[in-house]
Design a protein around this motif. Structure first.
Motif, PDB file in Angstrom:
ATOM      1  N   CYS A   4       3.386  -4.573   2.686  1.00 31.24           N
ATOM      2  CA  CYS A   4       3.260  -5.434   1.505  1.00 31.24           C
ATOM      3  C   CYS A   4       2.561  -6.720   1.905  1.00 31.24           C
ATOM      4  N   CYS A  39       8.132  -4.590  -3.294  1.00 35.37           N
ATOM      5  CA  CYS A  39       8.644  -4.162  -1.977  1.00 35.37           C
ATOM      6  C   CYS A  39      10.165  -4.423  -1.902  1.00 35.37           C
ATOM      7  N   ARG A  89       8.953   0.717  -1.963  1.00 39.54           N
ATOM      8  CA  ARG A  89       8.838  -0.162  -3.141  1.00 39.54           C
ATOM      9  C   ARG A  89       9.589   0.465  -4.295  1.00 39.54           C
TER      10      ARG A  89
END
Ligand SMILES: [Zn+2]
Ligand SMILES: [Zn+2]
Length: 270
Positions: A23, A38, A31
């Protein structure tokens, strides 16, 4: 971890998916399908928010408490009225958690507020006559035991002290010790009457030039006997005029003999 697209995860009914790419904060984590955020970031944000809002929540709670004091107290009173057993239980638990400190605090308060403690005692006694009688009985029994123990200890200590004192005393003043012994013996036999003082004995010793009245051996320190010229056993008095000092051997050899008989016995009178 399996790499999938969000769309595939959603159609498979999953809540999370994994892209295989980090991320923007560098987490290599799953996620959420619902938001695309995330999971590690999510946890981080939540923790930060909680930390930031803690002070605010605390302030809010305090304000609420001030503004709704009566309401809160009323509720808690109501709860206590409804759950007396639970209250007792919780109080006990709380007490034992800090038993030592609580006892110390209570006893400090009692010392600082003797009148209020006495007042509280009176009130309690009035409201609990049965328990009061019982506790008084117990207190009394406990105290009697304590007092007995105390007096036993005091007595033993005093005896020890007296013994020690008398040991030192008789070492320092042998004639005094002898005087008191003689008096006790005379009293025990209950005859003769009369009395003498340590000073009398010192004077007699001086008059006899520190020597035994019979064998003239030198008397040293504690090493003398006070002899009743006419023995107490024969009705002699405990008066100074009936006393002489002798060595131990002569005194014992004379015993309760008549003085004239004894003088003849050792060849001093014919
Ligand atoms: Zn992240
Ligand atoms: Zn002698």
């Amino acid at each position: 971890m399996q790499v999938t697209s969000k769309a595939d995860a959603r159609s498979a009914g999953l809540k999370r998916y994994f892209t295989g790419k980090p991320c923007k904060h560098g987490h290599s984590a799953e996620r959420w399908v619902s938001t695309g955020i995330c999971c590690d970031c999510d946890r981080m944000f939540a923790a930060k928010y909680k930390e930031k809002s803690a002070a605010r929540r605390k302030a809010y709670a305090a304000e609420y408490h001030v503004n709704n004091r009566e309401k809160i107290l009323g509720r808690s009173r109501q709860w206590r009225d409804d759950n007396p057993e639970r209250v007792k239980e919780l109080n006990q638990k709380q007490y034992w958690k800090n038993a030592e400190a609580n006892r110390a605090a209570a006893s400090a308060w009692r010392r600082a507020n003797p009148e209020r403690k006495a007042e509280a005692n009176r009130k309690w006694a009035q409201e609990n006559p049965e328990k009061n009688r019982d506790s008084q009985r117990k207190h009394y029994a406990r105290n009697i035991e304590k007092q007995r123990e105390r007096s036993r200890l005091n007595h033993a200590a005093r005896r020890q002290e007296e013994k020690e004192y008398s040991r030192l005393y008789s070492k320092k003043f042998p004639e005094r010790k002898r005087a008191s012994e003689g008096k006790r013996r005379a009293q025990k036999r209950g005859c003769g009457g009369g009395s003498y003082t340590p000073q009398d004995i010192r004077e007699i010793i001086n008059l006899q030039d520190n020597r035994c009245a019979y064998c003239r051996v030198k008397l040293r320190g504690f090493n003398f006997h006070i002899d009743h010229i006419k023995p107490l056993a024969r009705g002699g008095s405990n008066d100074r005029r009936n006393l002489q000092v002798t060595c131990a051997r002569c005194n014992i050899s004379k015993g309760a003999k008549d003085p004239l008989e004894y003088a003849k016995f050792i060849g001093k009178l014919i």
